[in-house]
Write a protein that holds these residues in place. Structure first.
Motif, short mmCIF file in Angstrom:
data_model
loop_
_atom_site.label_atom_id
_atom_site.label_comp_id
_atom_site.label_asym_id
_atom_site.label_seq_id
_atom_site.Cartn_x
_atom_site.Cartn_y
_atom_site.Cartn_z
N GLU A 62 -38.56 -2.29 4.58
CA GLU A 62 -39.38 -2.39 5.80
C GLU A 62 -40.50 -1.37 5.78
OE1 GLU A 62 -36.35 -1.58 8.62
OE2 GLU A 62 -35.19 -3.28 7.89
N GLY A 106 -28.53 -8.39 8.87
CA GLY A 106 -28.00 -7.04 8.70
C GLY A 106 -29.09 -6.03 8.46
N THR A 107 -30.26 -6.50 8.12
CA THR A 107 -31.42 -5.61 7.99
C THR A 107 -32.51 -6.15 8.90
OG1 THR A 107 -32.58 -6.85 6.29
CG2 THR A 107 -30.87 -5.33 5.54
N ARG A 108 -33.69 -5.49 8.85
CA ARG A 108 -34.81 -6.04 9.60
C ARG A 108 -35.88 -6.56 8.65
NH1 ARG A 108 -37.03 -1.93 13.76
NH2 ARG A 108 -36.76 -0.53 11.99
N GLY A 155 -32.46 -1.65 3.55
CA GLY A 155 -33.40 -2.51 4.26
C GLY A 155 -34.57 -1.70 4.79
N ASN A 156 -34.27 -0.50 5.31
CA ASN A 156 -35.34 0.35 5.85
C ASN A 156 -36.39 0.66 4.81
OD1 ASN A 156 -34.15 0.50 8.33
ND2 ASN A 156 -33.17 2.47 7.99
N SER A 192 -26.35 2.75 2.92
CA SER A 192 -25.91 1.54 3.63
C SER A 192 -26.93 0.44 3.42
CB SER A 192 -25.74 1.82 5.13
OG SER A 192 -27.01 1.96 5.74
N ILE A 193 -26.49 -0.79 3.67
CA ILE A 193 -27.39 -1.93 3.52
C ILE A 193 -28.58 -1.79 4.46
CG2 ILE A 193 -27.59 -4.45 3.85
CD1 ILE A 193 -25.93 -3.87 1.49
N ARG A 194 -28.27 -1.31 5.68
CA ARG A 194 -29.33 -1.19 6.67
C ARG A 194 -30.41 -0.22 6.18
NH1 ARG A 194 -30.08 1.87 11.07
NH2 ARG A 194 -28.17 3.01 10.57
N ARG A 195 -29.95 0.88 5.55
CA ARG A 195 -30.93 1.87 5.09
C ARG A 195 -31.74 1.35 3.91
NH1 ARG A 195 -27.59 7.56 5.64
NH2 ARG A 195 -28.00 7.86 7.86
#
Lengths: 367, 307
Positions: free
Chosen positions: A60, A188-190, A56-57, A51-54
């Motif tokens: 990060e 959508g991410t951090r 992003g992780n 996923s995009i969030r992951r």
């Protein structure tokens, strides 16, 4: 084949061996430990990309490692083995926390000031073991590790006694001022502005090490102190300066981690980015420009381990085992040394046989 | 302030001082053997941690103290040989090598702990054995002295015995002579036919066994359970004690006691109204201070020698 190409070839072979051993180890551990090894393997390797969030992780997780790896690179390059990047990172977090809670400033100035203050705290911390080493030759390895513990407790004391959120049952600081936060870049991410600072630091540090006189002195002092002395470089001063820069970078790393990712200080122990930074620095072959790639790779493995721990029965500490093994393998300088030697010898022989007999004769006479 | 003194000059404090000194003495003695052979073993922290866990697991699976002892020592030896192989054969820098071992150990212990007990924090849920406490026959009846010196753990008395064993080994045996020769000047040693790498392997193994005992003391004597990261820098404090004692067993023993004093102090100060963080910080700050004072002293005496 000239020596440069041989070195490149051997380096590639080494990376290949190290990655294969690491992968084999992951498979071995997972198959030994898990009831559902395929789920675990899938979530470890593929999980971070689902996923995009992951994704992003991963970035990060990589950002703080870039800072600590850069600090480690400067310290090691200057010939010291100070382990202070861990403590400098943590005191950077604490410094930024103080600035972000106590100062009243408008937006761009507040995080800017807080990050600088975090960097300042990191630089001071890094200076202590270096000064002790310069002045009285106290072993910087042990003092820096001890200092990391001191910093950890000092930081927690500051949070607990001066900046504590009373209503919270667990240890947490007061809320950071919203004006101090670093903005998110990708919705959508951090992923926050800190990553840009990290990338900029990589480039600046590369230019510093390879394009400035001071950077050159740092490399010379680290490679050969005697030579440095004979060429008129003040080794002690250069080393001290390197520590200050390293501490500063680790400190701004801690500061931007806090301001980018958190709303409060919640750590109960030092997070360990300084130690992981050593793996990243070694993986990047102590070259600042390779740091982002190495940091993202280690970040990817950490995110993978987290996902694996959540979705299967294998705990995330696998990643510490892997990092330890990787560090061992990369540090093993003699690994494939024989192979490199043979390649160089055969290349030299080939070169020798290609030369015309006349030149050879001249060389032998020493003309 | 006087309250502190009444705490320090109590029988309980002296008793605890010996208790907290034991692991540092054991591990620092190991560091001495290593240092004398010319190797600074920075993986001691990890070696202790591994032995602390595997000692507990050995006694749990083997249902007895002896299997625990054997597995603990064996695991410490394996870790030490790993360090030795990478440092001596593959020429990895000892700081990096040691750091790698410590990283590996921190991860491996939690990983294995979780696999066996299902928990990541401590081994409290499994039944493991501890080393027994020993009352010394006549000594225990002497007032004060008996209360301080008797009733300690078996490993504490073993540490005292090992102090003399290490002295004997280093200064009275052929192996000790070789270890010192290799440490003093490896090239000279090699030129008279002493196998440098092999001697260092042996020294690192001896050091590993001692570090293993120190680690097991933490989880099978000082506390009855293993807890993650329970070594808490003691491996490095032992290295500092070794440096401060100039790798001389008696000197190292005294330095270990000095560092342990602050560890013990931090235990009793918790009852006073000092922030806990400062109390916890003390052993580490004391180590930095101790090393610094020692180094200043050494620098001065070197200067005097030269002038």
């Amino acid at each position: 084949m000239n020596e440069k190409r041989i070195n490149l070839l051997v380096d590639l072979a080494r990376v290949g061996i190290i990655i294969s051993i690491t992968l084999a180890l992951v498979f071995l551990i997972v198959f030994l430990a898990s009831q559902e090894p395929f789920v675990a393997i899938y979530s470890f390797f593929i999980g971070p990309f689902t996923s995009i969030r992951r994704i992003g992780n991963i970035v990060e997780a990589g950002a703080p490692l870039m800072f600590t790896a850069l600090a480690v690179i400067i310290i090691f390059r200057s010939g010291l083995f100070s382990m202070i990047s861990e403590g400098a990172f943590f005191i950077g977090i604490t410094g930024a926390m103080i600035a972000a809670i106590a100062w009243r400033l408008p937006f761009p100035l507040h995080p800017f000031g807080a990050i600088l203050f975090g960097g300042f705290c990191g630089a001071v911390a890094a200076l202590i073991p270096a000064l002790l080493r310069m002045k009285w030759s106290v072993s910087e390895v042990v003092t820096s590790i001890m200092l990391n513990y001191v910093i950890q407790f000092l930081s927690i004391y500051l949070v607990n006694y001066h900046f504590r959120e009373i209503s919270s049952s667990s240890l947490a600081s007061l809320l950071l001022e919203p004006t101090a936060k670093l903005p998110v870049i990708f919705p959508g991410t951090r992923i926050h502005v800190g990553i840009l600072i990290a990338l900029a630091a990589c480039i600046v540090l590369y230019l510093f090490l390879y394009r400035t006189a001071l950077g050159y002195s740092i490399r010379v002092v680290g490679d050969n102190q005697t030579f440095a002395r004979y060429s008129g470089i003040n080794a002690a001063k250069t080393m001290l300066f390197a520590q200050i820069i390293a501490g500063f970078i680790a400190g701004i790393g801690g500061a931007s981690e806090l301001l980018g990712m958190y709303t409060r200080f919640k750590w109960t122990s030092s997070p360990g980015y300084g130690w992981t930074g050593i793996v990243v620095a070694l993986l990047a072959k102590r070259n600042p420009l390779l740091v982002p790639i190495a940091a993202l790779f280690i970040g990817y493995m950490n995110v993978g381990a987290d996902i694996m721990a959540r979705s299967s029965d294998v705990s995330r500490e696998v990643v510490d085992i892997i990092q330890g093994v990787m560090m061992l393998l990369i540090a093993a300088e003699a690994l494939l040394g024989g192979f490199r030697q043979r390649l160089i010898v055969s290349a030299a022989k080939l070169e020798d046989s290609l030369k015309s007999p006349e030149i050879k004769l001249k060389q032998e006479k020493g003309v | 302030m006087p309250a502190i003194f009444s705490y320090i000059f109590s029988v309980d404090f002296f008793f605890m001082w010996i208790r907290v000194a034991t692991p540092i003495i054991l591990v620092a003695l190991g560091a001495v053997v290593c240092e004398r052979s010319g190797v600074v073993n920075l993986g001691l922290e990890g070696t202790m941690l591994i032995a602390a866990l595997f000692g507990v697991l050995g006694s749990y699976f083997g249902k007895g103290l002896l299997p625990g002892f054997l597995l603990g020592i064996a695991s410490a030896l394996v870790v030490s040989l790993l360090f030795a192989f990478f440092h001596l054969v593959l020429k990895a820098n000892n700081v990096l090598c040691g750091t790698a071992i410590n990283t590996l150990a921190a991860g491996l212990t939690v990983f294995v702990l979780q696999m066996v007990t299902g928990e990541k924090g401590t081994s409290a849920s499994i039944k493991s054995y501890s080393y027994p406490e020993v009352n010394i026959p006549i000594l225990k009846d002497i007032p004060i002295l008996g209360e301080i010196l008797s009733g300690h753990n078996l490993l504490t008395y073993l540490a005292i015995v090992l102090l003399f064993v290490v002295m004997f080994l280093l200064f009275k045996t052929p192996l000790g002579l070789r270890i010192r020769a290799v440490g003093e000047n490896p090239h000279a040693a090699e030129s008279v036919g002493i196998p440098v790498v092999r001697i260092r392997f042996i020294a690192i193994s001896i050091c590993g066994a001692l570090a293993g005992l120190g680690g097991m003391y933490l989880s099978m004597a000082y506390l009855p359970i293993f807890a993650r990261d329970m070594t808490a820098g003691r491996g490095f404090i032992s290295l500092a004690a070794c440096a401060m004692g100039r790798a001389n067993p008696i000197g190292v023993f005294v330095s270990a006691l000095v560092f342990a004093f602050f560890d013990g102090l931090s235990n009793i100060l918790q009852v006073l109204r000092i922030p806990a963080e400062f109390v916890q910080m003390m052993p580490y700050a004391a180590t930095i201070l101790g090393l610094t004072i020692y180094s200043i002293h050494r620098a001065h005496s070197l200067q005097r020698k030269h002038s």
